[in-house]
Design a protein around this motif. Structure first.
Motif: not given
Length: 120
Positions: A15-20, A43-49
């Motif tokens: 369940x990856x999540x990245x911080x910039x 993990x979110x859809x590509x068009x998700x804000x």
């Protein structure tokens, strides 16, 4: 001190999540950083804000101070209109390899020989 704008991985296994983050280039990927300037949730859809969230003002500040974005972060910055990413074009990449070209030439030669044999 060479600064990078890069991704630091968070989240749990699978369940990856990245911080910039703004970090020294010598520090580890998930190690010490100077400032957190955004996030990316693949993990979110590509068009998700909320898939990519960036603090454009702080990123511009760090870019002006010499921070270099990584390739993936530069894609995000280009989408957000913060930085310009040059499109890379490699026409050689689409061509088949040397061995595949040799096999195709052999196949074409066999087909030509077979056509010549049937014509006689």
């Amino acid at each position: 001190m060479a600064l990078k704008i890069r991704l630091a991985r968070g989240g749990s296994k699978k369940r990856p999540y990245y911080h910039v983050v703004i970090a020294d280039a010598r520090s580890p990927r998930d190690g010490r950083f100077l400032e957190k300037v955004g996030s990316w949730n693949p993990m979110l859809a590509k068009d998700d804000a909320k898939r990519v969230e960036l603090d454009a003002d702080r990123i511009k500040h760090w870019l002006d101070n010499g921070a270099q974005p990584t390739d993936r972060v530069l894609r995000f910055l280009d989408e957000a209109g913060v930085a310009k990413r040059e499109v890379k074009s490699n026409p050689e990449k689409a061509k088949p390899g040397k061995r595949a070209q040799e096999r195709a030439a052999e196949k074409a030669q066999k087909a030509a020989d077979a056509a010549a044999a049937t014509a006689e």
